[in-house]
Scaffold this motif. Structure first.
Motif, PDB file in Angstrom:
ATOM      1  N   ARG A 162       4.765   4.623 -15.396  1.00 25.17           N
ATOM      2  CA  ARG A 162       4.975   3.742 -14.255  1.00 25.17           C
ATOM      3  C   ARG A 162       5.349   2.338 -14.685  1.00 25.17           C
ATOM      4  O   ARG A 162       4.864   1.812 -15.671  1.00 25.17           O
ATOM      5  CB  ARG A 162       3.706   3.675 -13.401  1.00 25.17           C
ATOM      6  CG  ARG A 162       3.489   4.945 -12.594  1.00 25.17           C
ATOM      7  CD  ARG A 162       2.145   4.910 -11.913  1.00 25.17           C
ATOM      8  NE  ARG A 162       1.889   6.180 -11.248  1.00 25.17           N
ATOM      9  CZ  ARG A 162       0.689   6.666 -11.007  1.00 25.17           C
ATOM     10  NH1 ARG A 162      -0.374   5.995 -11.355  1.00 25.17           N
ATOM     11  NH2 ARG A 162       0.548   7.820 -10.418  1.00 25.17           N
ATOM     12  N   GLY A 163       6.192   1.702 -13.908  1.00 27.26           N
ATOM     13  CA  GLY A 163       6.539   0.319 -14.151  1.00 27.26           C
ATOM     14  C   GLY A 163       7.628   0.113 -15.185  1.00 27.26           C
ATOM     15  O   GLY A 163       7.870  -1.007 -15.595  1.00 27.26           O
ATOM     16  N   ASN A 191       8.363   2.249  -5.664  1.00 22.15           N
ATOM     17  CA  ASN A 191       7.922   1.423  -6.782  1.00 22.15           C
ATOM     18  C   ASN A 191       9.041   1.453  -7.807  1.00 22.15           C
ATOM     19  O   ASN A 191      10.152   1.897  -7.518  1.00 22.15           O
ATOM     20  CB  ASN A 191       6.586   1.921  -7.344  1.00 22.15           C
ATOM     21  CG  ASN A 191       6.744   3.165  -8.201  1.00 22.15           C
ATOM     22  OD1 ASN A 191       7.747   3.869  -8.128  1.00 22.15           O
ATOM     23  ND2 ASN A 191       5.743   3.446  -9.001  1.00 22.15           N
ATOM     24  N   THR A 370       2.227  -1.675  -4.666  1.00 25.62           N
ATOM     25  CA  THR A 370       1.713  -0.330  -4.920  1.00 25.62           C
ATOM     26  C   THR A 370       2.391   0.299  -6.128  1.00 25.62           C
ATOM     27  O   THR A 370       3.582   0.088  -6.368  1.00 25.62           O
ATOM     28  CB  THR A 370       1.920   0.581  -3.694  1.00 25.62           C
ATOM     29  OG1 THR A 370       1.442   1.888  -3.996  1.00 25.62           O
ATOM     30  CG2 THR A 370       3.389   0.671  -3.308  1.00 25.62           C
ATOM     31  N   ALA A 371       1.608   1.055  -6.897  1.00 23.80           N
ATOM     32  CA  ALA A 371       2.145   1.730  -8.077  1.00 23.80           C
ATOM     33  C   ALA A 371       2.717   3.104  -7.744  1.00 23.80           C
ATOM     34  O   ALA A 371       3.189   3.802  -8.629  1.00 23.80           O
ATOM     35  CB  ALA A 371       1.051   1.870  -9.138  1.00 23.80           C
ATOM     36  N   GLU A 372       2.669   3.504  -6.479  1.00 25.65           N
ATOM     37  CA  GLU A 372       3.161   4.817  -6.061  1.00 25.65           C
ATOM     38  C   GLU A 372       4.321   4.652  -5.098  1.00 25.65           C
ATOM     39  O   GLU A 372       4.332   3.755  -4.253  1.00 25.65           O
ATOM     40  CB  GLU A 372       2.050   5.610  -5.359  1.00 25.65           C
ATOM     41  CG  GLU A 372       0.880   5.984  -6.241  1.00 25.65           C
ATOM     42  CD  GLU A 372       1.143   7.259  -7.031  1.00 25.65           C
ATOM     43  OE1 GLU A 372       2.256   7.823  -6.894  1.00 25.65           O
ATOM     44  OE2 GLU A 372       0.251   7.667  -7.779  1.00 25.65           O
TER      45      GLU A 372
END
Length: 382
Positions: A162-163, A191, A370-372
């Motif tokens: 993620r990210g 995201n 949000t990470a989702e």
């Protein structure tokens, strides 16, 4: 700097970095064990993590979720030591495991498990199947278990990835559809991974088509592949439902496999005149028929994601009739994980409580940063 962690300690450190232990049931993992159960027809399926001196069941079909047992002489604690799958056709004939509690207390006679390996090469657990009867496990069975294990690896590894990628799907969310007898509204909150896809459109024959899905891939590939899946679905708007998904799969399965990706989608065609909807679920899952009186039925399928459906096995075409005021609600896992939603059952309760503003209500639940990915699409028969 020299890495002083031995294999067991490194495995534990990577599992802790995944931040999934103790998180409770998650549909993204439960779908894998459910699909594995359906694929092999076994009573027990597990996605297990091996850490410290324990084997923890992260997801299971047929047993108790979240249990941890000592790793000593457990099948999965042995499987995780090798890059290759382990198959035991008859546990009673294997001196390593014939006297373990799994055999003597639970009556396990068959085991097949594939190790789950993270991008850095660390094996963190297994996807495995068990039975109370000895079984023959063919080369085709072994290959399918391996494919399902790769899916589990990507879901686990997605937490670490993620990210690391910028969204390429921003701006591709279509405008709401309003045609006589039907409305479609949706929400896509991306995201930086960009793995969700959503589209809705009107075909030449007046039917309304809805496509919702997710692509999970290592590195920076998720957004680009999700855009490709969406484009392939749009290009087949005027193709019959089963043929549209089959054509999409033939076009994209190789690209997804080559990129180490798994793609799932639910593709729906709705006839505003008759109120009949047909749908194909390629491993996606979270979809509900919400009736005007507030009762809810999940739309379920056991079909596997794109590229994992066995050759020659046709996609299942489901059907549902919508009365006026009924809705079909399709979401991705990020929506189910929101505080205030509470999984698929919670989503059903929310949908019943918000007959006219479910999308806006979910929008208010999405935290900043949000990470989702969060995707919600609602089709309503007026």
């Amino acid at each position: 700097m020299t890495n002083h962690l031995d294999g067991a300690d490194r495995r534990t450190a990577v599992i802790e970095a995944l931040e999934v232990l103790g998180s409770g049931p998650e549909e993204r993992f439960d779908r894998i064990t459910r699909m594995t159960h359906e694929a092999f027809g076994v009573p027990l399926t597990f996605l297990n993590l091996v850490h410290h001196d324990l084997v923890t069941t992260q997801s299971t079909f047929g047993f108790q979720q979240g249990t941890s047992v000592p790793a000593t002489e457990q099948f999965c604690a042995t499987t995780v030591l090798s890059p290759d799958p382990m198959v035991i056709p008859d546990v009673a004939l294997d001196v390593r495991f014939a006297q373990t509690p799994a055999a003597t207390e639970y009556g396990i006679r068959f085991y097949a498990g594939a190790p789950l390996t993270m991008p850095d090469g660390t094996r963190v657990g297994t996807l495995c199947v068990m039975d109370a009867q000895p079984r023959v496990f063919s080369d085709e069975d072994l290959a399918l278990l391996g494919d399902l294990a790769r899916w589990a690896e990507r879901e686990l590894g997605h937490s670490i990835e993620r990210g690391r990628v910028q969204r390429v799907l921003t701006g591709l969310v279509p405008d709401p559809v309003e045609v006589p007898g039907t409305s479609v509204v949706g929400l896509v909150v991306p995201n930086e991974d960009g793995g969700d896809l959503a589209d809705w459109r009107v075909a030449a024959d007046g039917s309304v088509h809805v496509t919702v899905g997710t692509v999970t891939a290592p590195g920076r590939a998720s957004a680009l592949l999700a855009a490709s899946v969406r484009a392939a679905a749009v290009a087949r708007t005027d193709v019959a439902l089963g043929g549209a998904v089959a054509g999409l799969e033939a076009q994209l399965a190789h690209d997804l496999s080559a990129a180490g990706a798994v793609g799932s989608l639910l593709h729906l065609r709705f006839d505003p005149t008759s109120g009949h909807a047909e749908w194909v679920d390629a491993g996606h899952g979270p979809a509900l028929h919400v009736r005007a009186d507030g009762t809810v039925t999940a739309l379920r399928s056991t079909d596997l994601p794109i590229g994992l459906q066995p050759t020659g096995v046709a996609r299942t075409v489901g059907g549902v009739d919508l009365a006026r005021g009924d809705r079909v609600v399709v979401v991705t896992d990020g929506a189910l994980a929101l505080d205030g939603v509470g999984g698929l059952d919670g989503l059903g309760a929310l949908a019943a409580a918000h007959p006219d503003d479910l999308v806006e209500h979910v929008r208010r639940l999405v935290p900043a940063g949000t990470a989702e990915d969060v995707t919600v699409v609602v089709l309503t028969r007026r």
